[in-house]
Design an enzyme around this catalytic site. Structure first.
Site, PDB file in Angstrom:
ATOM      1  N   HIS A   1       0.828  -1.209   0.000  1.00 23.71           N
ATOM      2  CA  HIS A   1       0.000   0.000   0.000  1.00 23.71           C
ATOM      3  C   HIS A   1       0.863   1.260   0.000  1.00 23.71           C
ATOM      4  O   HIS A   1       1.142   1.837   1.047  1.00 23.71           O
ATOM      5  CB  HIS A   1      -0.899  -0.040   1.234  1.00 23.71           C
ATOM      6  CG  HIS A   1      -2.042   0.908   1.195  1.00 23.71           C
ATOM      7  ND1 HIS A   1      -3.138   0.779   2.006  1.00 23.71           N
ATOM      8  CD2 HIS A   1      -2.276   2.018   0.455  1.00 23.71           C
ATOM      9  CE1 HIS A   1      -3.998   1.749   1.761  1.00 23.71           C
ATOM     10  NE2 HIS A   1      -3.484   2.529   0.827  1.00 23.71           N
TER      11      HIS A   1
ATOM     12  N   HIS B   1       1.695   5.110  -2.092  1.00 22.53           N
ATOM     13  CA  HIS B   1       1.332   6.141  -3.065  1.00 22.53           C
ATOM     14  C   HIS B   1       2.615   6.798  -3.573  1.00 22.53           C
ATOM     15  O   HIS B   1       3.285   7.508  -2.833  1.00 22.53           O
ATOM     16  CB  HIS B   1       0.416   7.190  -2.419  1.00 22.53           C
ATOM     17  CG  HIS B   1      -0.874   6.625  -1.920  1.00 22.53           C
ATOM     18  ND1 HIS B   1      -1.991   6.507  -2.718  1.00 22.53           N
ATOM     19  CD2 HIS B   1      -1.212   6.118  -0.714  1.00 22.53           C
ATOM     20  CE1 HIS B   1      -2.972   5.966  -2.014  1.00 22.53           C
ATOM     21  NE2 HIS B   1      -2.523   5.712  -0.794  1.00 22.53           N
TER      22      HIS B   1
ATOM     23  N   ASP C   1      -8.254   2.598  -4.277  1.00 16.27           N
ATOM     24  CA  ASP C   1      -7.764   3.218  -3.050  1.00 16.27           C
ATOM     25  C   ASP C   1      -7.846   4.739  -3.099  1.00 16.27           C
ATOM     26  O   ASP C   1      -7.534   5.361  -4.111  1.00 16.27           O
ATOM     27  CB  ASP C   1      -6.335   2.798  -2.758  1.00 16.27           C
ATOM     28  CG  ASP C   1      -5.922   3.239  -1.371  1.00 16.27           C
ATOM     29  OD1 ASP C   1      -6.593   2.828  -0.412  1.00 16.27           O
ATOM     30  OD2 ASP C   1      -4.965   4.015  -1.249  1.00 16.27           O
TER      31      ASP C   1
ATOM     32  N   HIS D   1      -5.702  -0.720   5.292  1.00 14.83           N
ATOM     33  CA  HIS D   1      -5.631   0.179   6.459  1.00 14.83           C
ATOM     34  C   HIS D   1      -6.823   0.080   7.422  1.00 14.83           C
ATOM     35  O   HIS D   1      -7.513   1.065   7.674  1.00 14.83           O
ATOM     36  CB  HIS D   1      -5.414   1.628   6.022  1.00 14.83           C
ATOM     37  CG  HIS D   1      -6.314   2.152   4.944  1.00 14.83           C
ATOM     38  ND1 HIS D   1      -7.668   1.918   4.881  1.00 14.83           N
ATOM     39  CD2 HIS D   1      -6.026   2.945   3.871  1.00 14.83           C
ATOM     40  CE1 HIS D   1      -8.175   2.536   3.848  1.00 14.83           C
ATOM     41  NE2 HIS D   1      -7.207   3.166   3.210  1.00 14.83           N
TER      42      HIS D   1
ATOM     43  N   ASN E   1      -6.518   9.050   6.663  1.00 12.18           N
ATOM     44  CA  ASN E   1      -7.805   8.421   6.381  1.00 12.18           C
ATOM     45  C   ASN E   1      -7.598   6.932   6.130  1.00 12.18           C
ATOM     46  O   ASN E   1      -6.919   6.578   5.170  1.00 12.18           O
ATOM     47  CB  ASN E   1      -8.439   9.071   5.154  1.00 12.18           C
ATOM     48  CG  ASN E   1      -9.872   8.627   4.926  1.00 12.18           C
ATOM     49  OD1 ASN E   1     -10.527   8.133   5.838  1.00 12.18           O
ATOM     50  ND2 ASN E   1     -10.348   8.786   3.719  1.00 12.18           N
TER      51      ASN E   1
ATOM     52  N   ASP F   1       0.575   2.585   3.817  1.00 10.98           N
ATOM     53  CA  ASP F   1      -0.262   3.642   3.236  1.00 10.98           C
ATOM     54  C   ASP F   1       0.554   4.919   3.094  1.00 10.98           C
ATOM     55  O   ASP F   1       0.087   6.027   3.395  1.00 10.98           O
ATOM     56  CB  ASP F   1      -1.527   3.879   4.072  1.00 10.98           C
ATOM     57  CG  ASP F   1      -2.558   4.755   3.340  1.00 10.98           C
ATOM     58  OD1 ASP F   1      -2.395   4.996   2.125  1.00 10.98           O
ATOM     59  OD2 ASP F   1      -3.522   5.203   3.987  1.00 10.98           O
TER      60      ASP F   1
ATOM     61  N   HIS G   1       2.793  14.359   0.952  1.00  7.48           N
ATOM     62  CA  HIS G   1       2.228  15.638   0.529  1.00  7.48           C
ATOM     63  C   HIS G   1       3.284  16.714   0.722  1.00  7.48           C
ATOM     64  O   HIS G   1       4.243  16.545   1.487  1.00  7.48           O
ATOM     65  CB  HIS G   1       0.987  15.989   1.352  1.00  7.48           C
ATOM     66  CG  HIS G   1      -0.170  15.071   1.142  1.00  7.48           C
ATOM     67  ND1 HIS G   1      -0.879  15.015  -0.038  1.00  7.48           N
ATOM     68  CD2 HIS G   1      -0.750  14.148   1.964  1.00  7.48           C
ATOM     69  CE1 HIS G   1      -1.844  14.121   0.071  1.00  7.48           C
ATOM     70  NE2 HIS G   1      -1.779  13.571   1.271  1.00  7.48           N
TER      71      HIS G   1
ATOM     72  N   GLY H   1      -3.333  11.985   4.982  1.00  2.00           N
ATOM     73  CA  GLY H   1      -2.196  11.136   4.639  1.00  2.00           C
ATOM     74  C   GLY H   1      -0.885  11.529   5.288  1.00  2.00           C
ATOM     75  O   GLY H   1      -0.609  12.707   5.535  1.00  2.00           O
TER      76      GLY H   1
END
Length: 442
Positions: free
Chosen positions: A60, A62, A152, A232, A294, A321, A325, A340
């Site tokens: 998981h 990003h 997701d 998650h 989240n 997860d 940012h 996040g």
């Protein structure tokens, strides 16, 4: 390339190996594991006092690439993964454009092969543009190499459409990675709904936001025969439902993130609005947005249930997860900031500090949940370092104590609530295909 790892405490769940031994790797594969190996090698690593485990696998992540490279790139994300002991990562499809067709899948694959130091498996979206209206080209993406599908970042709220996607996933024998969130119940919430959210004057998110979709997705998995993996998980009822689904022989697995078994909503602290002296702008702050994720941080009862679920092997996987940012995005109010936090570089030390040292997991279970189980769920021949297997290895020092320092992250993201936290356990080296791709400072 011949690599010899000496004197390490080998932890390999696939063979239940738990002993001090040497590992010899040649041409990317483990060729020998035994005590006192004598061989000429291009590189020798003394792992005395360290655990030698199969490389971690994060289901998981990003990577934000394509389209949001100001947050992270495939290169920086892979470097962060290597720093965290990860040798394989699954990239979520909520990029810009969304990974909903074979062309975008191939873009990530090709770029990862060029600039990435770890293995990147790109997950495909369930619906076109993640709009929840029309199925993406799941079969085409499968042929291009996706290991799983996921929406997701959101749930597919149209249950009929989601069921159709599950039927395709069952036919292709790939898992569905489920983000469980009833968007109609969120109602602008930014943290767990409890006494603390009221104290801070912030709108809350109830456990039912997650629990309702967990229940629905388990039922659809049962109906379709699809392999469902719950991402998650954050609530005590999620743990109960996974346990019940197992008793019913439903094909359900589940993951927990370190922030959800380490922190509670009570850890969110209030901060006062401030002035950006350089830009002379008011910063609309109310609470530390590095604690905004989240699903949100939950109650102590939820955290305890997650720890016990991991201990009792109800919850199969520890994933991050990882959601980077920019500082500018996070440097605002809880209402405006994105959800996040980053996690690739803090997951192993938090897992060891919060679960192993606290008696919830053994080192073997840690390796299972961070490597062996993810490999089984995804269906890849990894998470195992016995002779003949690919030499994806992490060397982890269980005695090293230090403070997390976000300024030293390889990730572009610095959005972490763990900066300055004292932890025990450090990744000392990460090896991919028999090559050392990361080595910590002595």
């Amino acid at each position: 390339m011949i690599l010899l790892i000496k004197n390490g405490h080998v932890i390999n769940p696939a063979t239940e190996t738990d002993e001090v031994a040497d590992i010899l790797a040649e041409d990317g594969k483990v060729v020998k594991m035994e005590k006192n190996i004598k061989a000429k090698a291009d590189r020798v690593i003394d792992a005395k006092g360290c655990y030698v485990m199969p490389g971690f696998i994060d289901m998981h992540v990003h990577l934000r690439d394509p389209g949001q490279e100001q947050k992270e790139t495939i290169e920086t994300g892979c470097n962060a993964a290597a720093h965290g002991g990860y040798t394989t990562i699954l990239a979520m499809p909520n990029t810009k454009p969304v990974v909903d067709n074979p062309d975008v899948v191939k873009y990530v694959q090709n770029k990862a092969k060029t600039v990435g130091v770890v293995n990147v498996l790109q997950v495909g979206a369930i619906t076109k543009g993640q709009q929840g209206k029309e199925l993406a080209d799941i079969r085409g993406m499968y042929e291009a190499g996706i290991p799983a599908i996921s929406e997701d970042g959101r749930s597919v709220m149209n249950s009929e459409l989601y069921r159709e996607a599950m039927e395709i996933a069952a036919e292709l024998d790939i898992p569905v990675l489920a983000h469980c969130e009833d968007i109609n119940l969120v109602n602008g919430g930014v943290m767990n709904e409890d006494a603390h959210s009221k104290e801070l004057g912030l709108r809350g998110i109830t456990n039912s936001v997650e629990d309702i979709i967990v229940a629905r997705d388990i039922m659809l998995s049962r109906d379709t025969g699809a392999k469902l993996h719950l991402c998650h998980c954050s609530t005590r009822d999620s743990v109960k439902m996974v346990q019940h689904a197992r008793m019913e022989k439903t094909k359900v697995t589940a993951e927990v993130c370190p922030h959800h078994f380490t922190l509670t909503s009570d850890d969110i602290h209030k901060i006062e609005p401030s002035i950006d002296q350089e830009k002379k702008l008011a910063i609309d702050a109310d609470a530390d947005t590095n604690f905004k994720m989240n699903p949100p941080l939950r109650s102590r009862e939820d955290v305890q249930a997650l720890k016990e679920g991991l201990r009792d092997n109800i919850m199969d996987v520890i994933s991050t997860d990882h959601a980077p940012h920019t500082f500018e995005e996070k440097n605002t109010s809880m209402k405006k900031a994105p959800f996040g936090i980053v996690g690739l570089e803090t997951a192993a030390c938090l897992t060891y500090s919060e679960l192993v040292l606290q008696g919830y997991l053994t080192p073997m279970q840690m390796a299972e949940k961070m490597s062996y189980n993810p490999a089984k769920i995804v269906g890849i021949d990894k998470g195992d370092i016995q002779p003949g297997k690919i030499a994806d290895i992490v060397i982890f020092d269980p005695e090293k104590t230090y403070k997390i320092d976000k300024t030293k992250f390889a990730s572009k993201g610095r959005n972490t609530p763990f900066d300055g936290r004292e932890v025990t356990g450090k990744v000392m080296a990460t090896i991919v295909d028999g090559r050392v791709v990361y080595e910590a400072e002595a």
